[in-house]
Design an enzyme around this catalytic site. Sequence first.
Site, PDB file in Angstrom:
ATOM      1  N   CYS A   1       2.428  43.515  57.818  1.00 48.64           N
ATOM      2  CA  CYS A   1       2.733  44.392  56.681  1.00 48.64           C
ATOM      3  C   CYS A   1       2.404  43.733  55.339  1.00 48.64           C
ATOM      4  O   CYS A   1       2.434  44.391  54.305  1.00 48.64           O
ATOM      5  CB  CYS A   1       4.196  44.799  56.715  1.00 48.64           C
ATOM      6  SG  CYS A   1       4.666  45.553  58.268  1.00 48.64           S
TER       7      CYS A   1
ATOM      8  N   HIS B   1       6.797  46.514  49.900  1.00 54.57           N
ATOM      9  CA  HIS B   1       6.501  47.074  51.220  1.00 54.57           C
ATOM     10  C   HIS B   1       7.654  47.996  51.614  1.00 54.57           C
ATOM     11  O   HIS B   1       8.823  47.652  51.457  1.00 54.57           O
ATOM     12  CB  HIS B   1       6.336  45.931  52.226  1.00 54.57           C
ATOM     13  CG  HIS B   1       6.320  46.399  53.634  1.00 54.57           C
ATOM     14  ND1 HIS B   1       5.549  47.457  54.055  1.00 54.57           N
ATOM     15  CD2 HIS B   1       7.001  45.971  54.738  1.00 54.57           C
ATOM     16  CE1 HIS B   1       5.748  47.654  55.349  1.00 54.57           C
ATOM     17  NE2 HIS B   1       6.620  46.770  55.779  1.00 54.57           N
TER      18      HIS B   1
ATOM     19  N   ASN C   1       7.804  53.322  57.658  1.00 61.35           N
ATOM     20  CA  ASN C   1       7.110  52.046  57.442  1.00 61.35           C
ATOM     21  C   ASN C   1       5.669  52.201  57.928  1.00 61.35           C
ATOM     22  O   ASN C   1       5.435  52.303  59.136  1.00 61.35           O
ATOM     23  CB  ASN C   1       7.857  50.956  58.221  1.00 61.35           C
ATOM     24  CG  ASN C   1       7.217  49.589  58.092  1.00 61.35           C
ATOM     25  OD1 ASN C   1       6.083  49.456  57.637  1.00 61.35           O
ATOM     26  ND2 ASN C   1       7.942  48.565  58.513  1.00 61.35           N
TER      27      ASN C   1
HETATM   28  O1  UT7 Z   1       7.630  45.920  58.130  1.00 62.21           O
HETATM   29  C1  UT7 Z   1       8.207  44.716  58.495  1.00 62.21           C
HETATM   30  C2  UT7 Z   1       8.805  44.851  59.812  1.00 62.21           C
HETATM   31  N1  UT7 Z   1      10.017  45.570  59.954  1.00 62.21           N
HETATM   32  C3  UT7 Z   1      11.086  45.529  59.174  1.00 62.21           C
HETATM   33  O2  UT7 Z   1      11.093  45.100  58.067  1.00 62.21           O
HETATM   34  C4  UT7 Z   1      12.380  45.991  59.765  1.00 62.21           C
HETATM   35  C5  UT7 Z   1      13.504  45.074  59.407  1.00 62.21           C
HETATM   36  N2  UT7 Z   1      14.750  45.414  60.066  1.00 62.21           N
HETATM   37  C6  UT7 Z   1      15.436  46.535  59.798  1.00 62.21           C
HETATM   38  O3  UT7 Z   1      15.046  47.346  58.995  1.00 62.21           O
HETATM   39  C7  UT7 Z   1      16.757  46.729  60.510  1.00 62.21           C
HETATM   40  O4  UT7 Z   1      17.112  45.553  61.183  1.00 62.21           O
HETATM   41  C8  UT7 Z   1      16.731  47.915  61.536  1.00 62.21           C
HETATM   42  C9  UT7 Z   1      16.667  49.236  60.781  1.00 62.21           C
HETATM   43  C10 UT7 Z   1      15.559  47.769  62.475  1.00 62.21           C
HETATM   44  C11 UT7 Z   1      18.009  47.917  62.371  1.00 62.21           C
HETATM   45  O5  UT7 Z   1      19.137  47.964  61.548  1.00 62.21           O
HETATM   46  P1  UT7 Z   1      20.382  47.009  61.837  1.00 62.21           P
HETATM   47  O6  UT7 Z   1      21.404  47.345  60.832  1.00 62.21           O
HETATM   48  O7  UT7 Z   1      19.853  45.595  61.875  1.00 62.21           O
HETATM   49  O8  UT7 Z   1      20.868  47.530  63.243  1.00 62.21           O
HETATM   50  P2  UT7 Z   1      20.935  46.760  64.639  1.00 62.21           P
HETATM   51  O9  UT7 Z   1      19.573  46.481  65.155  1.00 62.21           O
HETATM   52  O10 UT7 Z   1      21.886  45.607  64.489  1.00 62.21           O
HETATM   53  O11 UT7 Z   1      21.610  47.864  65.540  1.00 62.21           O
HETATM   54  C12 UT7 Z   1      22.928  48.328  65.280  1.00 62.21           C
HETATM   55  C13 UT7 Z   1      23.309  49.375  66.328  1.00 62.21           C
HETATM   56  C14 UT7 Z   1      23.049  48.914  67.758  1.00 62.21           C
HETATM   57  O12 UT7 Z   1      24.119  49.407  68.530  1.00 62.21           O
HETATM   58  P3  UT7 Z   1      25.301  48.423  68.999  1.00 62.21           P
HETATM   59  O13 UT7 Z   1      24.647  47.333  69.786  1.00 62.21           O
HETATM   60  O14 UT7 Z   1      25.922  47.936  67.709  1.00 62.21           O
HETATM   61  O15 UT7 Z   1      26.182  49.325  69.785  1.00 62.21           O
HETATM   62  C15 UT7 Z   1      21.791  49.641  68.153  1.00 62.21           C
HETATM   63  O16 UT7 Z   1      21.736  49.904  69.535  1.00 62.21           O
HETATM   64  O17 UT7 Z   1      22.512  50.557  66.146  1.00 62.21           O
HETATM   65  C16 UT7 Z   1      21.937  50.934  67.386  1.00 62.21           C
HETATM   66  N3  UT7 Z   1      20.642  51.567  67.116  1.00 62.21           N
HETATM   67  C17 UT7 Z   1      20.515  52.900  66.942  1.00 62.21           C
HETATM   68  N4  UT7 Z   1      21.393  53.903  66.945  1.00 62.21           N
HETATM   69  C18 UT7 Z   1      20.926  55.144  66.722  1.00 62.21           C
HETATM   70  C19 UT7 Z   1      19.444  50.973  66.991  1.00 62.21           C
HETATM   71  N5  UT7 Z   1      18.504  51.914  66.726  1.00 62.21           N
HETATM   72  C20 UT7 Z   1      19.136  53.107  66.681  1.00 62.21           C
HETATM   73  C21 UT7 Z   1      18.720  54.430  66.439  1.00 62.21           C
HETATM   74  N6  UT7 Z   1      19.633  55.400  66.466  1.00 62.21           N
HETATM   75  N7  UT7 Z   1      17.434  54.745  66.171  1.00 62.21           N
END
Ligand code: UT7
Length: 327
Positions: A116, A254, A284
């Site tokens: 990215c 980004h 993204n």
């Molecule tokens: O372009 C460069 C590359 N990418 C990025 O910059 C992305 C950087 N990271 C992020 O933006 C965030 O880490 C995410 C948006 C990907 C995830 O957010 P988070 O606050 O870090 O959530 P998490 O991965 O810790 O997940 C929290 C919970 C999990 O459930 P449990 O284990 O707490 O029960 C996931 O299973 O949210 C759950 N979850 C979802 N729930 C509903 C993960 N994806 C989803 C979803 N819908 N789509």
Amino acid sequence: MNNTSQIGVLGLGAYVPERVLTNHDLEKMIDTSDEWITTRTGIKERRIASEGEASSDLGAKAALKALEDAKVDPAEIDAIVVATLSPDHIFPATACIIQEKIGAVKAAAFDLSAGCSGFVYALAVAYGLVQTGLEKVLVIGAETISRFVNWQDRSTCVLFGDGAGAVVLGRVERGGILGFDLGADGSGHSILNIPVGGSREPITPENLAQNRHYLYMVGSEVFRFAVRTVPRTSRKALKKAGLEVGDVDWLIPHQANTRIIDAAVNLMGIESEKVVVNLDKYGNTSAASIPIAWAEAAEDGRIKRGDKLLLVGFGAGLTWASMVLEY
Ligand code: UT7
């Protein structure tokens, strides 16, 4: 800053596919909700390339818009640099396919892989090419990430979208590129990648069955890296440009996540009104996100010629890149 100030943007353009995929559409496909996606990322919808539409198709359309904006004929282009993590093929370069599509007959053409951060990396490379004698270089960020995500994996598929943006870089009377900072931390190469399909792990029936040919990401680690990195690289680029944060008219980060942008902007002390954000509409789009946001804000009159811009990217590699320029 110094003799770097005479190379800048002659024209700018972007293209996104027509098909819109909303969070509500995703609710019908996987176990997710508009509420989760909106509060965790800021994304409401994204564009998806149509069947048969590849990164070169999106990139060529964005390139033609940038050429028209620059009033430059494709035959005048000396080189095409395409930043992408979703190329048409492993080889040849997507840039070569775009070269043919737009009729840039005399252009050298190659791709650049910096995730990215790719568009800002490509701008810096193009800057070097112009500085060493080329006249006009087309820089394109083009992505069809929808082809590389696992549509059963809710932790990644809701985040990404398809699109392309482009600029024509050349000699300008005043302003132009004032400073940039590029960097990488290869120790993070395995937290955001496509594990299978390269020379490390060629495709086999077994790894296909395990879905390891799709995009893999440890989102929380990338998140922490991004918040740490954006202010640091921005400060370095501003220092090289001889400017302070307060001199910036527009920050174009980004477009990965509004929470990343908000946290970084707070650390940097930039007013939120000066930040271009459009990830609610496109998700993204990786290397395409900065030029799409830039082109949109220029088209609707927010960003004007002469404005001082700070572009900041971060992503797979891990990589980061920032650039200060007078548009
Ligand atoms: O372009 C460069 C590359 N990418 C990025 O910059 C992305 C950087 N990271 C992020 O933006 C965030 O880490 C995410 C948006 C990907 C995830 O957010 P988070 O606050 O870090 O959530 P998490 O991965 O810790 O997940 C929290 C919970 C999990 O459930 P449990 O284990 O707490 O029960 C996931 O299973 O949210 C759950 N979850 C979802 N729930 C509903 C993960 N994806 C989803 C979803 N819908 N789509």
